[in-house]
Design a protein around this motif. Structure first.
Motif, PDB file in Angstrom:
ATOM      1  N   GLY A   1      -7.492   0.734   1.836  1.00  0.00           N
ATOM      2  CA  GLY A   1      -7.472  -0.696   2.073  1.00  0.00           C
ATOM      3  C   GLY A   1      -8.876  -1.271   2.044  1.00  0.00           C
ATOM      4  O   GLY A   1      -9.734  -0.786   1.322  1.00  0.00           O
ATOM      5  N   ASN A   2      -9.097  -2.294   2.871  1.00  0.00           N
ATOM      6  CA  ASN A   2     -10.383  -2.986   2.843  1.00  0.00           C
ATOM      7  C   ASN A   2     -11.505  -2.219   3.526  1.00  0.00           C
ATOM      8  O   ASN A   2     -12.667  -2.531   3.349  1.00  0.00           O
ATOM      9  CB  ASN A   2     -10.250  -4.357   3.501  1.00  0.00           C
ATOM     10  CG  ASN A   2      -9.730  -5.379   2.526  1.00  0.00           C
ATOM     11  OD1 ASN A   2     -10.203  -5.452   1.396  1.00  0.00           O
ATOM     12  ND2 ASN A   2      -8.749  -6.142   2.937  1.00  0.00           N
TER      13      ASN A   2
ATOM     14  N   CYS B   1      -3.284 -12.610  -1.042  1.00  0.00           N
ATOM     15  CA  CYS B   1      -4.716 -12.408  -1.121  1.00  0.00           C
ATOM     16  C   CYS B   1      -5.397 -13.610  -1.777  1.00  0.00           C
ATOM     17  O   CYS B   1      -6.400 -14.125  -1.284  1.00  0.00           O
ATOM     18  CB  CYS B   1      -4.959 -11.154  -1.946  1.00  0.00           C
ATOM     19  SG  CYS B   1      -6.527 -10.433  -1.659  1.00  0.00           S
TER      20      CYS B   1
ATOM     21  N   LEU C   1      -2.052  -4.174  -3.728  1.00  0.00           N
ATOM     22  CA  LEU C   1      -2.560  -5.417  -3.148  1.00  0.00           C
ATOM     23  C   LEU C   1      -1.472  -6.490  -3.203  1.00  0.00           C
ATOM     24  O   LEU C   1      -0.775  -6.625  -4.206  1.00  0.00           O
ATOM     25  CB  LEU C   1      -3.777  -5.890  -3.952  1.00  0.00           C
ATOM     26  CG  LEU C   1      -4.572  -7.033  -3.345  1.00  0.00           C
ATOM     27  CD1 LEU C   1      -5.402  -6.520  -2.181  1.00  0.00           C
ATOM     28  CD2 LEU C   1      -5.469  -7.664  -4.388  1.00  0.00           C
TER      29      LEU C   1
ATOM     30  N   ARG D   1     -13.298   0.711   3.435  1.00  0.00           N
ATOM     31  CA  ARG D   1     -13.428   1.872   2.575  1.00  0.00           C
ATOM     32  C   ARG D   1     -14.767   2.548   2.761  1.00  0.00           C
ATOM     33  O   ARG D   1     -15.807   1.925   2.676  1.00  0.00           O
ATOM     34  CB  ARG D   1     -13.267   1.455   1.123  1.00  0.00           C
ATOM     35  CG  ARG D   1     -11.967   0.728   0.899  1.00  0.00           C
ATOM     36  CD  ARG D   1     -11.548   0.802  -0.515  1.00  0.00           C
ATOM     37  NE  ARG D   1     -12.368  -0.004  -1.385  1.00  0.00           N
ATOM     38  CZ  ARG D   1     -12.269   0.053  -2.695  1.00  0.00           C
ATOM     39  NH1 ARG D   1     -11.447   0.902  -3.268  1.00  0.00           N
ATOM     40  NH2 ARG D   1     -13.009  -0.735  -3.437  1.00  0.00           N
TER      41      ARG D   1
ATOM     42  N   MET E   1       0.829  -1.208   0.000  1.00  0.00           N
ATOM     43  CA  MET E   1       0.000   0.000   0.000  1.00  0.00           C
ATOM     44  C   MET E   1       0.866   1.263   0.000  1.00  0.00           C
ATOM     45  O   MET E   1       0.576   2.232  -0.689  1.00  0.00           O
ATOM     46  CB  MET E   1      -0.881   0.034   1.251  1.00  0.00           C
ATOM     47  CG  MET E   1      -1.737  -1.177   1.388  1.00  0.00           C
ATOM     48  SD  MET E   1      -3.249  -0.987   0.472  1.00  0.00           S
ATOM     49  CE  MET E   1      -4.180  -2.350   1.092  1.00  0.00           C
TER      50      MET E   1
ATOM     51  N   SER F   1     -10.842  -6.242  -1.448  1.00  0.00           N
ATOM     52  CA  SER F   1      -9.640  -6.807  -2.055  1.00  0.00           C
ATOM     53  C   SER F   1     -10.003  -7.690  -3.244  1.00  0.00           C
ATOM     54  O   SER F   1      -9.270  -7.757  -4.230  1.00  0.00           O
ATOM     55  CB  SER F   1      -8.863  -7.646  -1.043  1.00  0.00           C
ATOM     56  OG  SER F   1      -8.318  -6.822  -0.060  1.00  0.00           O
TER      57      SER F   1
END
Lengths: 247, 326
Positions: free
Chosen positions: A97-98, B226, B221, A100, A64, B205
């Protein structure tokens, strides 16, 4: 950003400096390592030596963190079933990131990115319905929203008609003008010289030299030896590419 | 999108209520209502709390888990024909369930863990083949079918040699909830809840991963980590279901593909809708299989295929462009 690295057994070490506010074009024959150069800077390849991004080694960045410094667009992009606006929103991923939530800032950045990439009229359209040039611009808008300091593009003008090509170059010029760096590989030498501020020449997996179009005279011989052709600046004001290929 | 979610929640509750209340010759709707009100005989209470409710819960959670597992594996491999059933993940889990039944006959917990090990092994094998060898999407499906066949023959071998390992071989192979064991349900449902929660939290993701490996990497990512996480979640969900209900396959293929047509393009919404409609659908199938030929019972997998297969074919014909297969 400076780089000096080698990759695998094929040794190619050179120094290069990429600066904000300028467009750098990477040229070289097929298989000369243009894409590898971009991928290595984008952190996708292992390397020896050093690639410094803001005085920090590239490999020391987390995913990131790095994505806030460097954005990367591969040569082929997927037309997934998704509207343009959402794609551009994905450009904000490194910042959230996740977890959001669309903030006002994000909304403004997305709007501006759509504007700059001239895809604001397509914002509700599905990617699968777009033409090649529109699709590429949509992805470029996503990279604008990512707002990284350096933008790496791998042959962004492939499969584009001439109008879309010059449109894209103008968009990138505008982005560079706002203090960002752009590095892109170019297939056409004439295009690279016409639109880029700096040129990096690669051959046989080695970075041969960095030249600026303004001082072409000194490097004409090496261009000729690698490509078999050279370029010449023409002062005819009507030309799309001021630099023309010459034998 | 919100409307669709609300509709599917209502649908799920309605079907669940119907499934709990639906009476048969042994216990009528009135008896069940009486038990819920706190009365009823001991045998009626036992039927409701030890048989009926675990079964309804198992069917709902299996439907949710298998649908979401299918959704995840389709996104991860970028292949709309993939599902835990087709890729052999279910059969891998089933094989290990049988092996655990062979070695530890009375351990329901071990069954779940073994199922997870089997599912994980097959899932990673298939994804390794898909990602590393760069084979085409169709070849991935074919190798999944091949791995599935290996597991099936091993399952048949075990059943033939040691018939006592499994109470109802037909039900195990087709999948059903007739022999659901309350202990297994209590062990598997928390695992399913964890799997569903993690997949929902990781949905953004998944959206990024869908853009392709290189673009996803450019957006910061960690593509490999992932992808592995998603495969593990998918295997966990499939394994927990298989340990409860045997080899129910089709739901993981049909529900995600239907959901993709009606849902918006965000994975979070897709996962929620998959879980809700998958639960409702499998529960409906189980209720039908329980009631349609009373006092006998059809395996739920049978009903599922009878309803599901034609529907899938119809959708494929109707919407072939939007599925984006190959």
């Amino acid at each position: 950003m400076t780089t000096s690295y080698s990759y695998g057994k094929d040794f190619f070490v050179k120094e290069a400096l990429f600066t904000r506010g300028r467009i750098t074009g990477v040229i070289g024959p097929n298989g000369s390592g243009k894409t590898t150069l971009l991928k290595t800077i984008a952190g996708m390849m292992p390397y020896r030596g050093s690639i410094m991004i803001d005085d920090r080694e590239c490999r020391s960045y987390g995913g990131m963190e790095r994505a806030k410094k460097v954005s990367y667009l591969p040569q082929t992009v997927k037309a997934v079933s998704l509207d343009v606006e959402t794609l551009v929103w994905h450009g904000r991923f490194p910042w959230h990131g996740n977890y959001r939530k669309l903030t006002e800032d994000d909304a403004r950045i997305i709007d501006e990115s759509l504007q700059t990439a001239t895809v604001q009229d397509l914002r509700k359209r599905d990617l699968t319905e777009l033409s090649g040039g529109e699709l590429r611009r949509a992805y470029v808008a996503m990279m604008f929203a990512q707002n990284a300091d350096m933008m790496l593009l791998d042959e962004p003008t492939t499969y584009m008609d001439i109008k879309s090509q010059s449109m894209l170059y103008e968009i990138l010029r505008q982005y560079a003008g706002s203090g960002h760096g752009v590095i892109m590989t170019c297939h056409g030498i004439d295009q690279a010289f016409s639109y880029c501020d700096d040129i990096v020449v690669m051959n046989e997996r080695t970075l041969v030299k960095c030249i600026s179009p303004g001082r072409l005279k000194e490097d004409e011989a090496s261009l000729r030896s690698i490509f078999g052709v050279s370029v010449k600046r023409s002062d005819d004001a009507g030309l799309v590419y001021p630099y023309q290929l010459v034998k | 999108m919100r409307r669709k979610l609300v509709i599917s929640i209502i649908l799920l509750i309605a079907i669940a209520a119907f499934s709990v209340l639906a009476g048969n010759g042994a216990i009528g709707t009135k008896d069940i209502l009486r038990v819920i009100a706190g009365g009823g005989s001991l045998s009626q209470q036992t039927i409701l709390f030890r048989v009926r409710l675990p079964r309804v819960a198992a069917a709902a959670f299996c439907g949710a888990a298998l649908s979401v597992a299918g959704f995840i594996i389709q996104s991860t491999l970028d292949n709309r024909i993939a599902s835990p059933g087709i890729l052999g993940i279910n059969n891998g889990a089933g094989l290990f369930v049988l092996i655990s039944a062979l070695i530890f006959p009375f351990q329901s917990g071990v069954k779940c863990i073994m199922a997870f090990a089997g599912a994980l092994a097959v899932a990673f094998l298939v994804s390794f083949l898909a990602v590393r060898t760069g084979m085409s999407k169709t070849s991935v499906i074919l190798s999944g079918v091949a791995i599935s066949a290996i597991c099936t023959s091993a399952i048949e071998l075990i059943i033939s040699l040691r018939p006592e390992t499994i109470a109802d071989r037909a039900a195990f192979r087709i999948g059903g909830f007739a022999a659901v064991n309350p202990v297994t349900v209590l062990f598997a449902i928390p695992l399913i809840i964890i799997g569903l929660a993690v997949s929902f939290l990781m949905a953004p993701s998944m959206d990024i991963l869908n853009l392709g490996d290189e673009v996803a990497h450019g957006l910061g990512l960690n593509v490999r980590a992932c992808r592995n996480l998603f495969i593990m979640i998918s295997a966990l969900l499939a394994a927990a279901s298989i340990s409860m209900c045997g080899l129910i396959g089709f739901v993981g293929l049909i529900v995600p593909n239907c959901v993709r047509i009606i849902s918006d393009k965000k994975s979070s919404g897709g996962i929620l809708l998959c879980a809700l409609t998958g639960a409702a659908f499998l529960l409906l199938c189980d209720t039908i299989s329980r009631l349609i030929v009373f006092p006998y019972e059809l395996p739920c997998g049978l009903i599922l295929s009878i309803i599901g297969a034609p529907y899938l074919v119809w959708i494929l014909v109707k919407k072939k462009k939007r599925l984006g297969i190959d």
